[in-house]
Design an enzyme around this catalytic site. Sequence first.
Site, mmCIF file in Angstrom:
data_model
loop_
_atom_site.group_PDB
_atom_site.id
_atom_site.type_symbol
_atom_site.label_atom_id
_atom_site.label_comp_id
_atom_site.label_asym_id
_atom_site.label_seq_id
_atom_site.Cartn_x
_atom_site.Cartn_y
_atom_site.Cartn_z
ATOM 1 C CG ASP A 1 50.186 4.562 6.914
ATOM 2 O OD1 ASP A 1 50.264 3.733 7.846
ATOM 3 O OD2 ASP A 1 49.743 5.724 7.069
ATOM 4 N N GLY A 2 47.921 3.750 4.075
ATOM 5 C CA GLY A 2 46.470 3.939 3.987
ATOM 6 C C GLY A 2 45.739 2.643 3.672
#
Length: 136
Positions: free
Chosen positions: A26-27
């Site tokens: 996600d990051g």
Amino acid sequence: MDYFHLELTPAQLGPISNLGLAYVGDGVYELMVRSYLCLQGKATNKGLHKAAVRYVSAPAQAAAVKVLLPLLSEAEHDVFRRGRNASPHTIPQHASREEYAAATALEALFGWLYLNGKTARLNELFGVIMEETQWP
């Protein structure tokens, strides 16, 4: 340890859960989208955030998955399936269960590629996403 250029061994990567891979991914995905938008000339913070939401929401990531699936190797498909089958505790109201599962799988794949040090493959897949996805 250089956290920008990781190349974990299978023994180091194995204990990381599906949701852990998705958390890292996600990051990674968010950073790639933000970099892409800055390079496209989105100047204001408000404009950047609004544009980023278009690409990082679960429905948008589910649309991106449709473009990527035919391009994945067997190992990448395995990671994708693991991520899709992860059991999150909550699902956002703006996404269906299927969209959220696809988005989690995409994030798990990006996390796995990043932790494996496969940045060229990350860039290749991200480029395909940005060029070929029909965004919701």
